[in-house]
Design an enzyme around this catalytic site. Structure first.
Site, short mmCIF file in Angstrom:
data_model
loop_
_atom_site.label_atom_id
_atom_site.label_comp_id
_atom_site.label_asym_id
_atom_site.label_seq_id
_atom_site.Cartn_x
_atom_site.Cartn_y
_atom_site.Cartn_z
N ASP A 23 0.84 -1.20 0.00
CA ASP A 23 0.00 0.00 0.00
C ASP A 23 0.87 1.25 0.00
O ASP A 23 1.99 1.22 0.53
CB ASP A 23 -0.90 -0.02 1.24
CG ASP A 23 -2.09 0.91 1.11
OD1 ASP A 23 -2.29 1.48 0.01
OD2 ASP A 23 -2.82 1.07 2.11
N GLY A 24 0.35 2.32 -0.57
CA GLY A 24 1.04 3.61 -0.50
C GLY A 24 1.69 4.07 -1.80
O GLY A 24 2.35 5.11 -1.84
N GLY A 26 0.21 5.29 -4.47
CA GLY A 26 -0.41 6.55 -4.91
C GLY A 26 0.13 7.72 -4.11
O GLY A 26 0.53 8.75 -4.67
N ARG A 27 0.19 7.57 -2.78
CA ARG A 27 0.70 8.66 -1.93
C ARG A 27 2.15 8.97 -2.23
O ARG A 27 2.56 10.13 -2.28
CB ARG A 27 0.55 8.28 -0.44
CG ARG A 27 -0.79 8.72 0.13
CD ARG A 27 -1.06 8.03 1.44
NE ARG A 27 -1.47 6.65 1.23
CZ ARG A 27 -1.57 5.75 2.20
NH1 ARG A 27 -1.27 6.08 3.43
NH2 ARG A 27 -1.99 4.54 1.93
N TRP A 28 2.93 7.92 -2.45
CA TRP A 28 4.36 8.11 -2.74
C TRP A 28 4.52 9.00 -3.98
O TRP A 28 5.34 9.91 -4.00
CB TRP A 28 5.01 6.75 -2.98
CG TRP A 28 6.48 6.78 -3.19
CD1 TRP A 28 7.46 6.71 -2.25
CD2 TRP A 28 7.15 6.86 -4.46
NE1 TRP A 28 8.70 6.75 -2.84
CE2 TRP A 28 8.54 6.84 -4.20
CE3 TRP A 28 6.71 6.95 -5.79
CZ2 TRP A 28 9.49 6.90 -5.22
CZ3 TRP A 28 7.67 7.01 -6.80
CH2 TRP A 28 9.03 6.99 -6.50
N ARG A 36 -0.10 8.81 -10.23
CA ARG A 36 -0.14 7.62 -9.37
C ARG A 36 0.57 6.42 -10.01
O ARG A 36 1.19 5.61 -9.32
CB ARG A 36 -1.60 7.26 -9.07
CG ARG A 36 -2.34 8.30 -8.24
CD ARG A 36 -3.81 7.94 -8.09
NE ARG A 36 -3.98 6.64 -7.48
CZ ARG A 36 -3.94 6.40 -6.17
NH1 ARG A 36 -3.76 7.40 -5.34
NH2 ARG A 36 -4.09 5.18 -5.70
N HIS A 40 3.09 3.10 -8.87
CA HIS A 40 2.90 1.67 -9.14
C HIS A 40 4.13 1.08 -9.85
O HIS A 40 4.54 -0.04 -9.57
CB HIS A 40 1.64 1.44 -9.98
CG HIS A 40 0.37 1.82 -9.27
ND1 HIS A 40 0.10 1.48 -7.97
CD2 HIS A 40 -0.72 2.54 -9.69
CE1 HIS A 40 -1.09 1.95 -7.62
NE2 HIS A 40 -1.60 2.60 -8.64
N ASN A 71 -10.62 -2.74 -6.33
CA ASN A 71 -9.78 -1.79 -7.07
C ASN A 71 -10.34 -1.39 -8.43
O ASN A 71 -9.88 -0.42 -9.04
CB ASN A 71 -8.34 -2.33 -7.24
CG ASN A 71 -7.52 -2.24 -5.97
OD1 ASN A 71 -6.58 -3.00 -5.76
ND2 ASN A 71 -7.83 -1.28 -5.10
N ARG A 74 -11.32 2.31 -9.22
CA ARG A 74 -10.36 3.38 -9.56
C ARG A 74 -10.57 3.84 -11.00
O ARG A 74 -11.30 3.21 -11.76
CB ARG A 74 -8.94 2.87 -9.36
CG ARG A 74 -8.72 2.51 -7.92
CD ARG A 74 -7.29 2.16 -7.63
NE ARG A 74 -7.18 1.91 -6.19
CZ ARG A 74 -6.07 2.03 -5.49
NH1 ARG A 74 -4.96 2.38 -6.08
NH2 ARG A 74 -6.07 1.80 -4.20
N SER A 199 -8.36 -5.38 4.87
CA SER A 199 -8.83 -5.16 3.50
C SER A 199 -9.09 -6.43 2.69
O SER A 199 -8.67 -6.54 1.53
CB SER A 199 -7.85 -4.25 2.74
OG SER A 199 -7.84 -2.98 3.31
#
Ligand code: FPP
Length: 245
Positions: A23-24, A26-28, A36, A40, A71, A74, A199
């Site tokens: 996870d993370g 997108g934030r990264w 985004r 990935h 997912n 999205r 999740s």
């Protein structure tokens, strides 16, 4: 470098099974003002590094949550981007997986995936079927509840067909109808990015797993991060509902 885990209780002789909720991404990417999908892509590099490091880390089974049944919500761009990333990973990594003794499997409901990707998945599973050093399982269009529902349907059909009797249904039998039938249960589930949810990942299989939640975002997750987590895991005591003498 080989890392032993002398303190690990209850790790089966078949080898350590670590499952990861990556996870993370997108934030990264957003933190850097990037799309985004860049996150990935970096995440896929981290997958490759971790798979290569598994023998040194003492991990025999690595199961990765790549795309959940949720997912699909999205954007089309992100979903399509992820699907082509998976296809590219399979094509680019096939030779390396065979060289490193990696057997790749995919779990989840693959019927909703693109026909070309299904073909590639079938191909890589056959292509790496003779490998036994590291077992890489990628969860694609996977959801624990969906998996249990599909297994329940298959059991019901087999009961109706007279192949099994309802009285024979046990924990062990249900496990044999899951996508993970040939895999041991995970010993450890790691989730990155600071979220502390399960999740819908390996709901049945992780009944006795240890959980570790790390704030590290997946694109920053290195084999050294995993080593630190494994050291902490080795210090834990696993009782499987019993007591320690
Ligand atoms: C969750 O982070 C990550 C995903 C939904 C995709 C995981 C996919 C990869 C790591 C790509 C490569 C995988 C393989 C097996 C080749 P997020 O995007 O939800 O992050 P966010 O919560 O910061 O938005």
């Amino acid at each position: 470098m080989r890392i032993d885990h002398p303190g690990l209780c209850g790790v089966p002789a078949s080898g350590l099974h670590v499952a990861v909720i990556m996870d993370g991404n997108g934030r990264w990417a957003s933190n850097r003002g990037w799309p985004r999908l860049v996150g990935h892509r970096k995440g896929a590099e981290r997958v490759r590094e971790l798979v290569a490091a598994c023998p040194d880390l003492g991990i025999r089974y690595l199961t990765l949550y790549a795309f959940s049944t949720e997912n699909w919500k999205r954007s089309t761009e992100e979903v399509m981007g992820l699907m082509s990333l998976f296809a590219r990973y399979i094509k680019r990594e096939a030779a390396r997986m065979n060289h490193e003794g990696v057997r790749m499997r995919v779990i989840g409901d693959r019927t909703r995936l693109d026909a070309k990707l299904i073909g590639l998945i079938d191909w890589i599973e056959r292509e790496t079927a003779g490998n036994d050093r590291v077992h890489l399982t990628v969860a694609m269009n996977y959801g624990g509840r969906n998996e249990i529902a599909r297994a329940t349907g298959a059991i019901a059909r087999d009961v109706a067909a007279g192949k099994i009797r309802a009285e024979e249904i046990s924990d062990a039998l249900v496990s044999r109808y899951l996508d993970t039938a040939v895999l041991p249960d995970p010993d450890l589930v790691v989730r990155t990015s600071g979220e502390t949810r399960v999740s819908n990942f390996l709901l049945w299989q992780a009944a006795y797993a240890e959980y570790v939640f790390t704030p590290v975002l997946w694109p920053d997750f290195t084999p050294q991060t995993m080593q630190t987590i494994l050291d902490a895991f080795a210090a834990r005591e696993r009782r499987f509902g019993g007591v320690v003498a």
